[in-house]
Design an enzyme around this catalytic site. Structure first.
Site, PDB file in Angstrom:
ATOM      1  N   SER A 183     -10.281  27.816  19.658  1.00 24.56           N
ATOM      2  CA  SER A 183     -10.067  26.592  19.049  1.00 24.56           C
ATOM      3  C   SER A 183     -11.373  25.844  19.228  1.00 24.56           C
ATOM      4  O   SER A 183     -11.636  25.560  20.425  1.00 24.56           O
ATOM      5  CB  SER A 183      -8.617  25.979  19.055  1.00 24.56           C
ATOM      6  OG  SER A 183      -8.594  24.661  18.295  1.00 24.56           O
TER       7      SER A 183
ATOM      8  N   TYR B 191      -1.863  21.915  24.345  1.00 27.06           N
ATOM      9  CA  TYR B 191      -2.706  22.668  23.518  1.00 27.06           C
ATOM     10  C   TYR B 191      -3.947  22.813  23.749  1.00 27.06           C
ATOM     11  O   TYR B 191      -4.702  23.842  23.840  1.00 27.06           O
ATOM     12  CB  TYR B 191      -2.051  22.257  22.067  1.00 27.06           C
ATOM     13  CG  TYR B 191      -2.817  23.286  21.086  1.00 27.06           C
ATOM     14  CD1 TYR B 191      -2.297  24.624  20.701  1.00 27.06           C
ATOM     15  CD2 TYR B 191      -3.986  22.987  20.368  1.00 27.06           C
ATOM     16  CE1 TYR B 191      -2.853  25.498  20.010  1.00 27.06           C
ATOM     17  CE2 TYR B 191      -4.614  23.838  19.509  1.00 27.06           C
ATOM     18  CZ  TYR B 191      -4.015  25.040  19.260  1.00 27.06           C
ATOM     19  OH  TYR B 191      -4.619  25.905  18.232  1.00 27.06           O
TER      20      TYR B 191
ATOM     21  N   LYS C 183      -6.667  26.005  25.361  1.00 28.48           N
ATOM     22  CA  LYS C 183      -7.559  26.397  24.460  1.00 28.48           C
ATOM     23  C   LYS C 183      -8.828  26.460  25.168  1.00 28.48           C
ATOM     24  O   LYS C 183      -9.644  27.401  25.237  1.00 28.48           O
ATOM     25  CB  LYS C 183      -7.539  25.822  23.210  1.00 28.48           C
ATOM     26  CG  LYS C 183      -6.517  25.902  22.098  1.00 28.48           C
ATOM     27  CD  LYS C 183      -6.572  27.501  21.621  1.00 28.48           C
ATOM     28  CE  LYS C 183      -5.331  28.004  21.052  1.00 28.48           C
ATOM     29  NZ  LYS C 183      -5.325  29.471  20.408  1.00 28.48           N
TER      30      LYS C 183
ATOM     31  N   VAL D  31      -7.066  24.915  10.072  1.00 30.36           N
ATOM     32  CA  VAL D  31      -7.029  25.863   9.063  1.00 30.36           C
ATOM     33  C   VAL D  31      -5.714  25.736   8.488  1.00 30.36           C
ATOM     34  O   VAL D  31      -4.681  25.305   9.271  1.00 30.36           O
ATOM     35  CB  VAL D  31      -6.925  27.306   9.690  1.00 30.36           C
ATOM     36  CG1 VAL D  31      -6.854  28.432   8.592  1.00 30.36           C
ATOM     37  CG2 VAL D  31      -8.324  27.363  10.692  1.00 30.36           C
TER      38      VAL D  31
ATOM     39  N   THR E  14      -2.527  26.559   7.624  1.00 27.20           N
ATOM     40  CA  THR E  14      -1.496  27.453   8.061  1.00 27.20           C
ATOM     41  C   THR E  14      -0.144  26.873   8.626  1.00 27.20           C
ATOM     42  O   THR E  14      -0.101  25.670   8.544  1.00 27.20           O
ATOM     43  CB  THR E  14      -1.822  28.420   9.409  1.00 27.20           C
ATOM     44  OG1 THR E  14      -1.737  27.487  10.548  1.00 27.20           O
ATOM     45  CG2 THR E  14      -2.992  29.082   9.167  1.00 27.20           C
TER      46      THR E  14
HETATM   47  P1  NDP Z   1       0.933  30.397  13.021  1.00 29.31           P
HETATM   48  O1  NDP Z   1       1.789  29.451  13.580  1.00 29.31           O
HETATM   49  O2  NDP Z   1       0.865  30.579  11.329  1.00 29.31           O
HETATM   50  O3  NDP Z   1       1.112  31.888  13.394  1.00 29.31           O
HETATM   51  C1  NDP Z   1       1.433  32.336  15.018  1.00 29.31           C
HETATM   52  C2  NDP Z   1       1.501  33.919  14.920  1.00 29.31           C
HETATM   53  O4  NDP Z   1       1.595  34.247  16.262  1.00 29.31           O
HETATM   54  C3  NDP Z   1       2.743  34.275  14.277  1.00 29.31           C
HETATM   55  O5  NDP Z   1       2.403  35.567  13.787  1.00 29.31           O
HETATM   56  C4  NDP Z   1       3.603  34.550  15.552  1.00 29.31           C
HETATM   57  O6  NDP Z   1       4.707  35.681  15.547  1.00 29.31           O
HETATM   58  C5  NDP Z   1       2.819  34.939  16.575  1.00 29.31           C
HETATM   59  N1  NDP Z   1       3.244  34.672  17.934  1.00 29.31           N
HETATM   60  C6  NDP Z   1       3.766  33.549  18.683  1.00 29.31           C
HETATM   61  N2  NDP Z   1       3.973  33.549  19.760  1.00 29.31           N
HETATM   62  C7  NDP Z   1       4.045  34.844  20.016  1.00 29.31           C
HETATM   63  C8  NDP Z   1       4.324  35.727  21.061  1.00 29.31           C
HETATM   64  N3  NDP Z   1       4.934  35.200  22.156  1.00 29.31           N
HETATM   65  N4  NDP Z   1       4.174  37.103  20.927  1.00 29.31           N
HETATM   66  C9  NDP Z   1       3.853  37.507  19.812  1.00 29.31           C
HETATM   67  N5  NDP Z   1       3.478  36.990  18.796  1.00 29.31           N
HETATM   68  C10 NDP Z   1       3.669  35.702  18.849  1.00 29.31           C
HETATM   69  O7  NDP Z   1      -0.564  30.186  13.577  1.00 29.31           O
HETATM   70  P2  NDP Z   1      -1.811  30.256  13.229  1.00 29.31           P
HETATM   71  O8  NDP Z   1      -2.152  31.218  12.025  1.00 29.31           O
HETATM   72  O9  NDP Z   1      -2.133  28.722  12.752  1.00 29.31           O
HETATM   73  O10 NDP Z   1      -2.789  30.318  14.688  1.00 29.31           O
HETATM   74  C11 NDP Z   1      -3.022  31.404  15.030  1.00 29.31           C
HETATM   75  C12 NDP Z   1      -4.181  31.126  15.906  1.00 29.31           C
HETATM   76  O11 NDP Z   1      -5.145  30.363  15.620  1.00 29.31           O
HETATM   77  C13 NDP Z   1      -3.379  30.559  17.125  1.00 29.31           C
HETATM   78  O12 NDP Z   1      -3.968  31.086  18.435  1.00 29.31           O
HETATM   79  C14 NDP Z   1      -3.702  29.166  16.971  1.00 29.31           C
HETATM   80  O13 NDP Z   1      -3.785  28.516  18.309  1.00 29.31           O
HETATM   81  C15 NDP Z   1      -5.086  29.267  16.563  1.00 29.31           C
HETATM   82  N6  NDP Z   1      -5.680  28.279  15.801  1.00 29.31           N
HETATM   83  C16 NDP Z   1      -5.171  27.596  14.714  1.00 29.31           C
HETATM   84  C17 NDP Z   1      -5.560  26.676  14.166  1.00 29.31           C
HETATM   85  C18 NDP Z   1      -5.090  25.968  12.825  1.00 29.31           C
HETATM   86  O14 NDP Z   1      -5.473  24.855  12.214  1.00 29.31           O
HETATM   87  N7  NDP Z   1      -3.956  26.704  12.202  1.00 29.31           N
HETATM   88  C19 NDP Z   1      -6.903  26.002  14.508  1.00 29.31           C
HETATM   89  C20 NDP Z   1      -7.467  26.616  15.583  1.00 29.31           C
HETATM   90  C21 NDP Z   1      -7.021  28.002  16.218  1.00 29.31           C
HETATM   91  P3  NDP Z   1       5.874  35.258  14.454  1.00 29.31           P
HETATM   92  O15 NDP Z   1       5.736  35.209  13.205  1.00 29.31           O
HETATM   93  O16 NDP Z   1       6.916  36.501  14.662  1.00 29.31           O
HETATM   94  O17 NDP Z   1       6.719  33.945  15.166  1.00 29.31           O
END
Ligand code: NDP
Length: 262
Positions: free
Chosen positions: A150, A170, A174, A202, A204
């Site tokens: 991130s 968090y 990262k 992003v 999401t």
């Molecule tokens: P979401 O919250 O939309 O999705 C998280 C995903 O991670 C889900 O598919 C979830 O599965 C899965 N997950 C969480 N914990 C586990 C675990 N213990 N084992 C397996 N799967 C797991 O996240 P984002 O798409 O927003 O983020 C994705 C990545 O990008 C993350 O690492 C986040 O920190 C990073 N990020 C996001 C940003 C943003 O602005 N959104 C910015 C910068 C980085 P399930 O659906 O089953 O819960």
């Protein structure tokens, strides 16, 4: 907005943790569109198998969902072996699963720490090691790992002028995973390439809960004046997985709409 990618990943099998929604789903879709078989790892979302089935139907390529909590090292290793058994050679991993807790630092607990670090750092390590085991045990030399870090590995975001957005655990997780990426890249070179994509904000589930005023404030701080769509992050991961990135390892690549310029 990208509608398709010209990178060819046919004959590849990519494991994508958290590939069922958010940025991970954009990765899954982009990989399937580029011709790769995709194994999606999810933790709790019951619709993940349907998400995989829809991608399979859309692109005519094998896409399957596997339930696995990546904070569990043993289960993660077993799941990766199972994927290899079902798909044939795994060639790439996107270690993307991540969680956040937004709270003032004085209110953060040890449980919050464990919740974040067990996924964002240990979960990434467990996934990377499980993939590396597959490749090292069988003498394969061109695996590629992409980690979603991130931009907050580098900056503390401002929720409002002069007020930090309270994500102390968090942000530090990262920064930790960005450095973990470098250690793994150094240790596993020249056999395995390890890189990270560092998104800015992003759109999401992770950001949708944010207060509207904070979103507006943040958007004013981004040179491109908006949050990214998940599919705008996917191209960088696709590039890093592909042979076009054959000389790239140990790098963290910002996709942040220019936010770190200001
Ligand atoms: P979401 O919250 O939309 O999705 C998280 C995903 O991670 C889900 O598919 C979830 O599965 C899965 N997950 C969480 N914990 C586990 C675990 N213990 N084992 C397996 N799967 C797991 O996240 P984002 O798409 O927003 O983020 C994705 C990545 O990008 C993350 O690492 C986040 O920190 C990073 N990020 C996001 C940003 C943003 O602005 N959104 C910015 C910068 C980085 P399930 O659906 O089953 O819960």
């Amino acid at each position: 907005m990208p509608s398709g990618f010209n990178i060819n990943l046919s004959n590849r099998t990519i494991i994508i943790t958290g590939g069922n929604r958010g940025i991970g789903y954009a990765y899954s879709r982009a990989c399937a569109q580029a011709g790769a078989q995709v194994a999606i790892i999810y933790r709790t979302s019951k619709d993940a198998p349907d998400v995989a089935e829809r991608l399979h139907k859309e692109f005519g390529i094998k896409v399957k969902a596997f339930q696995c909590d990546v904070s569990d090292a043993e289960k993660t290793t077993k799941t990766f072996f199972e994927i290899e058994k079902q798909f044939g050679n795994v060639t790439g991993l996107i270690a993307n699963a991540g969680v956040s807790v937004v709270k003032p630092a004085l209110e953060l607990t040890s449980d919050d720490f464990n919740k974040i670090y067990s996924v964002n750092v240990l979960g990434v390590f467990n996934s990377a090691r499980a993939a590396a085991k597959l490749w090292i045990d069988t003498n394969r030399n061109n695996g590629s790992i992409v980690i979603t870090s991130s931009m907050s590995s580098r900056i503390i975001n401002q929720a409002a002028p002069n007020r930090a957005l309270t994500q102390a655990f968090y942000n530090s997780s990262k920064a930790a995973v960005a450095n973990l990426m470098k250690g793994l890249a150094a240790e596993w070179a020249p056999r395995i390439r390890v890189n990270a994509v560092a998104p800015g904000y992003v759109d999401t589930d992770q950001t949708r809960h944010m207060d509207k005023r904070i979103i507006e404030h943040q958007e004013r701080n981004i040179p491109l004046e908006r949050f990214a769509k998940p599919e705008e992050i996917a191209g960088q991961a696709l590039l890093l997985l592909s042979d076009h990135a054959s000389y790239m390892t140990g790098g963290e690549y910002l996709v942040d709409g220019g936010q770190l310029l200001w």
